[in-house]
Design a protein around this motif. Structure first.
Motif, PDB file in Angstrom:
ATOM      1  N   SER A   1       0.810  -1.201   0.000  1.00 58.68           N
ATOM      2  CA  SER A   1       0.000   0.000   0.000  1.00 58.68           C
ATOM      3  C   SER A   1       0.847   1.256   0.000  1.00 58.68           C
ATOM      4  O   SER A   1       0.444   2.291  -0.516  1.00 58.68           O
ATOM      5  N   SER A   2       2.046   1.191   0.588  1.00 60.80           N
ATOM      6  CA  SER A   2       2.856   2.390   0.674  1.00 60.80           C
ATOM      7  C   SER A   2       3.726   2.599  -0.542  1.00 60.80           C
ATOM      8  O   SER A   2       4.411   3.610  -0.646  1.00 60.80           O
ATOM      9  N   ALA A   3       3.695   1.681  -1.492  1.00 58.33           N
ATOM     10  CA  ALA A   3       4.574   1.800  -2.649  1.00 58.33           C
ATOM     11  C   ALA A   3       4.455   3.126  -3.359  1.00 58.33           C
ATOM     12  O   ALA A   3       5.449   3.798  -3.614  1.00 58.33           O
ATOM     13  N   PRO A   4       3.221   3.603  -3.712  1.00 56.95           N
ATOM     14  CA  PRO A   4       3.143   4.880  -4.384  1.00 56.95           C
ATOM     15  C   PRO A   4       3.645   6.033  -3.534  1.00 56.95           C
ATOM     16  O   PRO A   4       4.193   6.995  -4.037  1.00 56.95           O
ATOM     17  N   GLY A   5       3.466   5.928  -2.210  1.00 56.04           N
ATOM     18  CA  GLY A   5       3.921   6.994  -1.337  1.00 56.04           C
ATOM     19  C   GLY A   5       5.433   7.105  -1.274  1.00 56.04           C
ATOM     20  O   GLY A   5       5.971   8.145  -0.924  1.00 56.04           O
ATOM     21  N   THR A   6       6.150   6.027  -1.591  1.00 50.53           N
ATOM     22  CA  THR A   6       7.597   6.077  -1.537  1.00 50.53           C
ATOM     23  C   THR A   6       8.202   6.201  -2.930  1.00 50.53           C
ATOM     24  O   THR A   6       9.407   6.246  -3.075  1.00 50.53           O
ATOM     25  N   ALA A   7       7.386   6.248  -3.960  1.00 53.49           N
ATOM     26  CA  ALA A   7       7.900   6.390  -5.314  1.00 53.49           C
ATOM     27  C   ALA A   7       8.427   7.802  -5.529  1.00 53.49           C
ATOM     28  O   ALA A   7       8.027   8.743  -4.857  1.00 53.49           O
ATOM     29  N   LYS A   8       9.353   7.932  -6.498  1.00 53.19           N
ATOM     30  CA  LYS A   8       9.915   9.240  -6.790  1.00 53.19           C
ATOM     31  C   LYS A   8       8.873  10.166  -7.414  1.00 53.19           C
ATOM     32  O   LYS A   8       8.903  11.363  -7.220  1.00 53.19           O
ATOM     33  N   GLU A   9       7.983   9.604  -8.192  1.00 49.68           N
ATOM     34  CA  GLU A   9       6.961  10.389  -8.863  1.00 49.68           C
ATOM     35  C   GLU A   9       5.585  10.035  -8.309  1.00 49.68           C
ATOM     36  O   GLU A   9       5.336   8.911  -7.900  1.00 49.68           O
ATOM     37  N   PRO A  10       4.658  10.994  -8.314  1.00 50.45           N
ATOM     38  CA  PRO A  10       3.306  10.675  -7.852  1.00 50.45           C
ATOM     39  C   PRO A  10       2.596   9.746  -8.824  1.00 50.45           C
ATOM     40  O   PRO A  10       2.921   9.676 -10.008  1.00 50.45           O
ATOM     41  N   VAL A  11       1.622   9.031  -8.317  1.00 50.47           N
ATOM     42  CA  VAL A  11       0.773   8.194  -9.156  1.00 50.47           C
ATOM     43  C   VAL A  11      -0.170   9.113  -9.926  1.00 50.47           C
ATOM     44  O   VAL A  11      -0.918   9.889  -9.331  1.00 50.47           O
TER      45      VAL A  11
ATOM     46  N   LEU B   1      -6.707   9.003  -0.462  1.00 50.54           N
ATOM     47  CA  LEU B   1      -5.391   8.583  -0.948  1.00 50.54           C
ATOM     48  C   LEU B   1      -4.279   9.369  -0.270  1.00 50.54           C
ATOM     49  O   LEU B   1      -3.277   8.798   0.172  1.00 50.54           O
ATOM     50  N   VAL B   2      -4.438  10.671  -0.185  1.00 50.54           N
ATOM     51  CA  VAL B   2      -3.420  11.494   0.482  1.00 50.54           C
ATOM     52  C   VAL B   2      -3.299  11.088   1.947  1.00 50.54           C
ATOM     53  O   VAL B   2      -2.198  10.978   2.494  1.00 50.54           O
ATOM     54  N   GLY B   3      -4.438  10.833   2.584  1.00 50.17           N
ATOM     55  CA  GLY B   3      -4.408  10.380   3.970  1.00 50.17           C
ATOM     56  C   GLY B   3      -3.770   9.024   4.142  1.00 50.17           C
ATOM     57  O   GLY B   3      -3.305   8.690   5.238  1.00 50.17           O
ATOM     58  N   SER B   4      -3.742   8.227   3.056  1.00 53.46           N
ATOM     59  CA  SER B   4      -3.095   6.915   3.089  1.00 53.46           C
ATOM     60  C   SER B   4      -1.599   6.998   2.783  1.00 53.46           C
ATOM     61  O   SER B   4      -0.934   5.966   2.708  1.00 53.46           O
ATOM     62  N   GLY B   5      -1.115   8.211   2.575  1.00 55.56           N
ATOM     63  CA  GLY B   5       0.306   8.384   2.287  1.00 55.56           C
ATOM     64  C   GLY B   5       0.660   8.261   0.825  1.00 55.56           C
ATOM     65  O   GLY B   5       1.846   8.131   0.484  1.00 55.56           O
ATOM     66  N   VAL B   6      -0.337   8.319  -0.060  1.00 60.61           N
ATOM     67  CA  VAL B   6      -0.082   8.184  -1.490  1.00 60.61           C
ATOM     68  C   VAL B   6       0.204   9.555  -2.083  1.00 60.61           C
ATOM     69  O   VAL B   6      -0.554  10.507  -1.869  1.00 60.61           O
ATOM     70  N   ARG B   7       1.295   9.637  -2.821  1.00 58.91           N
ATOM     71  CA  ARG B   7       1.555  10.835  -3.626  1.00 58.91           C
ATOM     72  C   ARG B   7       0.774  10.665  -4.925  1.00 58.91           C
ATOM     73  O   ARG B   7       1.107   9.828  -5.754  1.00 58.91           O
ATOM     74  N   VAL B   8      -0.266  11.459  -5.088  1.00 60.23           N
ATOM     75  CA  VAL B   8      -1.182  11.271  -6.204  1.00 60.23           C
ATOM     76  C   VAL B   8      -1.327  12.570  -6.980  1.00 60.23           C
ATOM     77  O   VAL B   8      -1.336  13.664  -6.405  1.00 60.23           O
ATOM     78  N   ASP B   9      -1.431  12.437  -8.290  1.00 51.24           N
ATOM     79  CA  ASP B   9      -1.658  13.573  -9.172  1.00 51.24           C
ATOM     80  C   ASP B   9      -2.846  13.226 -10.060  1.00 51.24           C
ATOM     81  O   ASP B   9      -2.740  12.363 -10.930  1.00 51.24           O
ATOM     82  N   LEU B  10      -3.996  13.847  -9.794  1.00 48.04           N
ATOM     83  CA  LEU B  10      -5.137  13.685 -10.682  1.00 48.04           C
ATOM     84  C   LEU B  10      -4.886  14.535 -11.926  1.00 48.04           C
ATOM     85  O   LEU B  10      -4.494  15.703 -11.819  1.00 48.04           O
ATOM     86  N   VAL B  11      -5.120  13.964 -13.096  1.00 44.15           N
ATOM     87  CA  VAL B  11      -4.795  14.648 -14.341  1.00 44.15           C
ATOM     88  C   VAL B  11      -6.019  14.683 -15.250  1.00 44.15           C
ATOM     89  O   VAL B  11      -6.959  13.906 -15.087  1.00 44.15           O
ATOM     90  N   GLY B  12      -5.984  15.586 -16.225  1.00 45.98           N
ATOM     91  CA  GLY B  12      -7.079  15.683 -17.173  1.00 45.98           C
ATOM     92  C   GLY B  12      -7.269  17.109 -17.646  1.00 45.98           C
ATOM     93  O   GLY B  12      -6.680  18.052 -17.100  1.00 45.98           O
ATOM     94  N   PRO B  13      -8.108  17.304 -18.661  1.00 45.21           N
ATOM     95  CA  PRO B  13      -8.257  18.617 -19.283  1.00 45.21           C
ATOM     96  C   PRO B  13      -9.219  19.565 -18.583  1.00 45.21           C
ATOM     97  O   PRO B  13      -9.320  20.730 -18.954  1.00 45.21           O
ATOM     98  N   ARG B  14      -9.965  19.087 -17.581  1.00 45.29           N
ATOM     99  CA  ARG B  14     -10.956  19.932 -16.922  1.00 45.29           C
ATOM    100  C   ARG B  14     -10.676  20.002 -15.431  1.00 45.29           C
ATOM    101  O   ARG B  14      -9.995  19.134 -14.870  1.00 45.29           O
ATOM    102  N   ASP B  15     -11.247  21.015 -14.791  1.00 44.60           N
ATOM    103  CA  ASP B  15     -11.190  21.093 -13.333  1.00 44.60           C
ATOM    104  C   ASP B  15     -12.496  21.675 -12.776  1.00 44.60           C
ATOM    105  O   ASP B  15     -12.552  22.088 -11.635  1.00 44.60           O
ATOM    106  N   ASP B  16     -13.544  21.662 -13.589  1.00 43.26           N
ATOM    107  CA  ASP B  16     -14.755  22.385 -13.235  1.00 43.26           C
ATOM    108  C   ASP B  16     -15.915  21.469 -12.850  1.00 43.26           C
ATOM    109  O   ASP B  16     -15.846  20.250 -12.972  1.00 43.26           O
ATOM    110  N   LEU B  17     -16.969  22.121 -12.396  1.00 44.50           N
ATOM    111  CA  LEU B  17     -18.267  21.518 -12.119  1.00 44.50           C
ATOM    112  C   LEU B  17     -19.288  22.099 -13.095  1.00 44.50           C
ATOM    113  O   LEU B  17     -19.037  23.108 -13.754  1.00 44.50           O
TER     114      LEU B  17
END
Length: 348
Positions: free
Chosen positions: A23-33, A60-76
């Protein structure tokens, strides 16, 4: 690709450390998931929502995961005006990027998934599409399952190593949804490979129309939690983060910001006006005659506003008013506007 494999953990060590290291693998990776969320209105959300995207990101952040949500939008979508581009998130403090839009179909995606994968280089694509195909076109569950298969194949054509989470549709009361959902585990098992994992995400039940949604399709706060939990559990199966905590948290429903109420006295009446919180579609009026010592009572139907006149009031009596906002069929739980006091009387 199961994220735990990137650590090079031996079998003996894995048995000793279990899921904790995985479970901690992404949190210890050099780059975010990098995670690409593709979907329709359920994923995009509307004004005044937290969104399930927010709840997943927080988990995910609370689980220690370095995460980057990606995509062309950020709106509602502003569900009151019908316009895109709203940023009226209930809590905007999260990574808002996504590739979802109200009304999107498998058969009518804004941008092909291969193009999105090629541009944003996600490690994982999370897809929740198909309800619009089933509800608004002549698509069959089998046809939509074929669309999901093609979606995976197109994503892999752009990146053979990309992992895909196929999201089951929570609106099981819509015709064809149950049959489509039942097909997904079989499809995922068939498409899953060592290089590119395919798993399914299912919101934990029961999932109730009008409780977990504020209309026939769109998520209330409790629905957001359930969808986020299903996706988090699926990601945990890939070694990304931990499963969503159980029991699921109780969250208040309905708009979580109060309306702003004002009033003007008239002859035997009170004219109310208000500013609704983002996403609210109507409001219940509560009132009481404090001169007679009455308790609060709620009118039996919500009002769209932004004005309403209360008649048949007794001149010289003091009346208190407050509002309880509603989004669709879900009223705010124990959250009211400011209280205004009006004393009707003859006008000059």
């Amino acid at each position: 690709m199961r994220w735990g494999r990137t650590l090079g953990i031996g079998v003996g060590t894995a048995l000793l450390l279990g899921a904790t290291l995985v479970s901690s693998a992404p949190g210890t990776a050099k780059e975010p998931v990098r995670i690409l969320l593709v979907g329709d209105s359920v994923t995009q959300g509307s004004a005044g929502d937290w969104t399930w995207r927010y709840r997943l990101w927080r988990h995910l952040v609370g689980s220690g995961v370095r995460v980057d949500l990606v995509g062309p939008r950020d709106d509602l979508l502003d569900n009151v005006t019908g316009e895109f581009g709203s940023h009226a998130y209930l809590d905007p403090a999260f990574d808002q990027d996504h590739a979802a839009r109200w009304g999107m179909f498998f058969a009518g995606q804004d941008r092909p998934i291969g193009e999105l994968v090629d541009e944003y280089h996600p490690d994982v694509v999370i897809e929740i599409l198909g309800v619009n195909d089933l509800a608004w076109t002549d698509a069959t569950p089998e046809g939509v399952t074929g669309d999901a298969r093609q979606f995976v194949e197109d994503a892999r054509a752009a990146d053979p190593d990309v992992d895909v989470v196929l999201g089951a549709l929570p609106q099981t009361w819509i015709s064809g949804v149950e049959r489509y959902d039942e097909s997904l585990p079989v499809l995922a098992a068939e498409l899953d490979t060592d290089a590119s994992d395919v798993v399914t995400a299912t919101a934990p039940g029961p999932f109730a129309e009008g409780v977990d949604t504020w209309d026939t399709a769109h998520l209330s706060a409790s629905g957001e939690v359930k969808v986020a939990a299903g996706v988090a559990d699926a990601l945990a199966g890939l070694g990304i983060g931990s499963p969503y905590p159980r029991p699921l948290p109780d969250v208040p429903l309905g708009p979580r910001l109060p309306a702003q109420l004002s009033a003007r006295a008239g002859d035997g009446e009170a004219e109310l006006s208000w500013v609704s919180p983002p996403g609210a579609t109507a409001a219940y009026v509560w009132l009481r005659d404090t001169t007679d010592g009455e308790s609060w009572s709620r009118l039996p139907y919500p009002l769209p506003g932004p004005t309403w006149t209360a008649g048949d009031l007794v001149n010289g009596h003091a009346y208190e008013f407050r509002l309880q906002s509603e989004k669709g069929s879900v009223a705010a739980e124990d959250l009211y506007s400011n209280v205004v006091t009006v004393t009707p009387g003859p006008t000059p």
